[in-house]
Design a protein around this motif. Sequence first.
Motif, PDB file in Angstrom:
ATOM      1  N   THR A 136      14.420 -64.636 -40.444  1.00 33.86           N
ATOM      2  CA  THR A 136      14.987 -64.734 -41.849  1.00 33.86           C
ATOM      3  C   THR A 136      14.582 -63.678 -42.785  1.00 33.86           C
ATOM      4  O   THR A 136      13.271 -63.553 -43.083  1.00 33.86           O
ATOM      5  N   LEU A 137      15.216 -63.138 -43.566  1.00 37.96           N
ATOM      6  CA  LEU A 137      14.947 -62.006 -44.700  1.00 37.96           C
ATOM      7  C   LEU A 137      15.795 -62.263 -45.756  1.00 37.96           C
ATOM      8  O   LEU A 137      16.985 -61.957 -45.663  1.00 37.96           O
ATOM      9  N   TYR A 138      15.384 -62.414 -47.031  1.00 34.39           N
ATOM     10  CA  TYR A 138      15.999 -62.530 -48.280  1.00 34.39           C
ATOM     11  C   TYR A 138      16.285 -61.170 -48.823  1.00 34.39           C
ATOM     12  O   TYR A 138      15.171 -60.427 -48.798  1.00 34.39           O
ATOM     13  N   THR A 139      17.482 -60.738 -48.834  1.00 35.48           N
ATOM     14  CA  THR A 139      17.797 -59.457 -49.367  1.00 35.48           C
ATOM     15  C   THR A 139      18.492 -59.327 -50.496  1.00 35.48           C
ATOM     16  O   THR A 139      18.605 -57.875 -50.835  1.00 35.48           O
ATOM     17  N   GLN A 140      18.536 -59.968 -51.499  1.00 36.19           N
ATOM     18  CA  GLN A 140      18.937 -60.011 -52.759  1.00 36.19           C
ATOM     19  C   GLN A 140      18.830 -61.361 -53.610  1.00 36.19           C
ATOM     20  O   GLN A 140      18.925 -62.285 -53.098  1.00 36.19           O
ATOM     21  N   VAL A 141      18.636 -60.809 -54.864  1.00 41.31           N
ATOM     22  CA  VAL A 141      18.225 -61.932 -55.847  1.00 41.31           C
ATOM     23  C   VAL A 141      19.051 -61.563 -57.099  1.00 41.31           C
ATOM     24  O   VAL A 141      18.874 -60.543 -57.587  1.00 41.31           O
ATOM     25  N   GLY A 142      20.075 -62.507 -57.383  1.00 46.48           N
ATOM     26  CA  GLY A 142      21.043 -62.292 -58.419  1.00 46.48           C
ATOM     27  C   GLY A 142      22.572 -61.981 -58.056  1.00 46.48           C
ATOM     28  O   GLY A 142      22.562 -61.506 -56.984  1.00 46.48           O
ATOM     29  N   ASP A 143      23.108 -62.448 -58.991  1.00 48.91           N
ATOM     30  CA  ASP A 143      24.733 -62.396 -58.790  1.00 48.91           C
ATOM     31  C   ASP A 143      25.098 -61.007 -59.541  1.00 48.91           C
ATOM     32  O   ASP A 143      25.188 -61.050 -60.576  1.00 48.91           O
ATOM     33  N   ALA A 144      25.276 -60.099 -58.830  1.00 53.88           N
ATOM     34  CA  ALA A 144      25.556 -58.696 -59.454  1.00 53.88           C
ATOM     35  C   ALA A 144      26.631 -58.544 -60.244  1.00 53.88           C
ATOM     36  O   ALA A 144      26.801 -57.891 -61.134  1.00 53.88           O
ATOM     37  N   PRO A 171      23.293 -61.572 -39.372  1.00 51.31           N
ATOM     38  CA  PRO A 171      22.331 -60.360 -39.168  1.00 51.31           C
ATOM     39  C   PRO A 171      22.750 -59.314 -40.207  1.00 51.31           C
ATOM     40  O   PRO A 171      23.808 -59.053 -40.787  1.00 51.31           O
ATOM     41  N   GLY A 172      21.900 -58.466 -40.658  1.00 48.96           N
ATOM     42  CA  GLY A 172      21.921 -57.233 -41.450  1.00 48.96           C
ATOM     43  C   GLY A 172      20.761 -56.110 -40.961  1.00 48.96           C
ATOM     44  O   GLY A 172      19.709 -55.866 -41.498  1.00 48.96           O
ATOM     45  N   PHE A 209      11.071 -55.392 -37.575  1.00 47.55           N
ATOM     46  CA  PHE A 209      11.676 -54.563 -36.286  1.00 47.55           C
ATOM     47  C   PHE A 209      12.378 -55.309 -35.146  1.00 47.55           C
ATOM     48  O   PHE A 209      13.579 -54.843 -34.918  1.00 47.55           O
ATOM     49  N   ASP A 210      11.747 -56.240 -34.735  1.00 45.97           N
ATOM     50  CA  ASP A 210      12.174 -57.117 -33.505  1.00 45.97           C
ATOM     51  C   ASP A 210      13.481 -57.846 -34.086  1.00 45.97           C
ATOM     52  O   ASP A 210      14.326 -57.912 -33.310  1.00 45.97           O
ATOM     53  N   PHE A 211      13.406 -58.398 -35.294  1.00 45.32           N
ATOM     54  CA  PHE A 211      14.667 -59.229 -35.671  1.00 45.32           C
ATOM     55  C   PHE A 211      15.822 -58.015 -36.088  1.00 45.32           C
ATOM     56  O   PHE A 211      17.133 -58.429 -35.483  1.00 45.32           O
ATOM     57  N   ALA A 212      15.583 -56.784 -36.500  1.00 47.78           N
ATOM     58  CA  ALA A 212      16.767 -55.802 -36.675  1.00 47.78           C
ATOM     59  C   ALA A 212      17.062 -55.622 -35.358  1.00 47.78           C
ATOM     60  O   ALA A 212      18.393 -55.290 -35.194  1.00 47.78           O
ATOM     61  N   TYR A 219      24.857 -54.581 -42.146  1.00 44.31           N
ATOM     62  CA  TYR A 219      24.576 -55.412 -43.429  1.00 44.31           C
ATOM     63  C   TYR A 219      25.589 -55.346 -44.647  1.00 44.31           C
ATOM     64  O   TYR A 219      25.947 -54.212 -44.948  1.00 44.31           O
ATOM     65  N   SER A 220      26.142 -56.197 -44.847  1.00 46.13           N
ATOM     66  CA  SER A 220      27.323 -56.127 -45.800  1.00 46.13           C
ATOM     67  C   SER A 220      27.105 -57.056 -47.242  1.00 46.13           C
ATOM     68  O   SER A 220      27.890 -57.179 -48.003  1.00 46.13           O
ATOM     69  N   GLY A 221      25.841 -57.896 -47.097  1.00 46.04           N
ATOM     70  CA  GLY A 221      25.860 -58.844 -48.144  1.00 46.04           C
ATOM     71  C   GLY A 221      25.682 -58.285 -49.403  1.00 46.04           C
ATOM     72  O   GLY A 221      25.765 -58.895 -50.447  1.00 46.04           O
ATOM     73  N   SER A 222      25.261 -56.849 -49.991  1.00 50.89           N
ATOM     74  CA  SER A 222      25.355 -56.349 -51.136  1.00 50.89           C
ATOM     75  C   SER A 222      26.236 -55.401 -51.319  1.00 50.89           C
ATOM     76  O   SER A 222      26.404 -54.678 -52.593  1.00 50.89           O
ATOM     77  N   CYS A 223      27.227 -55.598 -50.661  1.00 50.01           N
ATOM     78  CA  CYS A 223      28.831 -54.961 -51.065  1.00 50.01           C
ATOM     79  C   CYS A 223      29.182 -55.289 -52.092  1.00 50.01           C
ATOM     80  O   CYS A 223      29.237 -56.768 -52.449  1.00 50.01           O
TER      81      CYS A 223
END
Length: 498
Positions: A136-144, A171-172, A209-212, A219-223
């Motif tokens: 688990t990795l949080y990749t963004q905070v905030g509604d852009a 994944p991302g 790295f193992d996760f990736a 990764y498309s979460g910040s598009c």
Amino acid sequence: MSSGRIKCLLVLWCMLVSPFIQLSAAIDYKDALGKAILFFEGQRSGKLPSDQRVIWRGNSALTDGGPENVKLNGGYYDAGDNVKFGWPMAFSVSLLSWAAVEYKSQISTASQLGYLQSAIRWGADFILEAHTTPTTLYTQVGDANADHQCWERPEDMDTPRTLHKITSSAPGTEAAAEAAAALASASIVFHAVDSRYSSKLLTQSESLFDFADKYRGSYSGSCPFYCSYSGYQDELLWAAAWLYKASGNAKYLNFILNNQGSSQAVNEFSWDNKLAGVQALLSKEYFAGKTNLNEFKNDADSFVCALMPGSSSKQIQTTPGGLLYTRDSSNLQYVTSASMVLFIYSKTLNAGRVSGVQCGSVHFSTSQIRAFAKSQVDYILGNNPLKMSYMVGFGSKYPLQLHHRAASIPSIRSHPGKIGCNDGQSWYNIGKPNPNTHTGAIVGGPNSNDQFNDVRTDYSHLEPTTYMNAAMVGSLAAVLAQDAVQTNATTNMGHEAV
């Protein structure tokens, strides 16, 4: 050798280098370096420390991560908005760490190493908090989208602090691998400073790295703000290269060798495409004896040839004033990053006793490569047709209407009352200088004809980003290293003539 001939040679040498010396005297690179690093304090999210130097900022986003019981109130706001995008933030940490690794002595001499380490740690700590489980990795905070509809200080923001994360089922790879690269490179920076913290960074980097690598997916979460156009193989190689450098573990070298075919000639180094950085990093290993990494060295040569004026394989044009021009939107991000790579690769070539790079029928010496990279730094700092510095707060003429929410609205210290989402529009449209000088911020820069309109609404040319500044830190440190070599050469020649 006769004294008369020595004097003649000295005069000739001084004539050749005098333009360089005069320009160096005109531009205070140490001051620029300090300001480029200071910029990051103005981008901080969370509870600010007691030694905070950017005093027009205040505490903000103290409850980020609360809905999912994670602590995500630190890190950096990405640009002129109030969103924290983990992928480019991690790239910024990687660049800052690379600068600290390559130019530690020069940065220390400029009395900036402690500040740089603090900037790296502020971003690295956020990544550590965001990596809550092995998958688990949080990749963004905030509604852009919501954030970009508002113009308000981070201290006041009331837009949703939406959380985005990647997991084994969603994944991302780009974001996870870049986070791994950031922590691995930072672990090198802190190895001799705080060994316990360094070990923690390295351990978490290996986990990321193992996760990736195991759970692959683009990764498309910040598009549409940060979309992956180059795929994730470059980030995996970038992470593996830093992990090998940090740990010496053959596992990462084997990964690199097995995936060497993913390297290719490129003409940019950016938050999306890391290959030029990978190639520069691994070229050092090539010259250290790992000749099976020759593909990366060859591609690093191609990167030089794609940028150098006069190269038969040049791909990136320059403005009439000599600035590299990759694309119109925030072009200086490509300039600062390209310059950083050119400086570091020329340093690697020198160490490997290689005179330069052959681009078709034209040979570019390492000194020519460095001179071109330096010309890009000088352009940004004011040596351009408009005689304008594109670093806020540096020089006598610089942008006054930075596209930046916190800088453009009166500080919470001078205007403690809340300024809501729509209330800030009056400051956005006012057409006057910002009330707060965001010292050190690099803007998007001029257009392809070296023209620039200082208008806050023009975000493509007036908005700063963390990664743009991070690469500038590396480039400025390289100029200081070059100046030190030049000074030593002058001193030594003077001694020989006595």
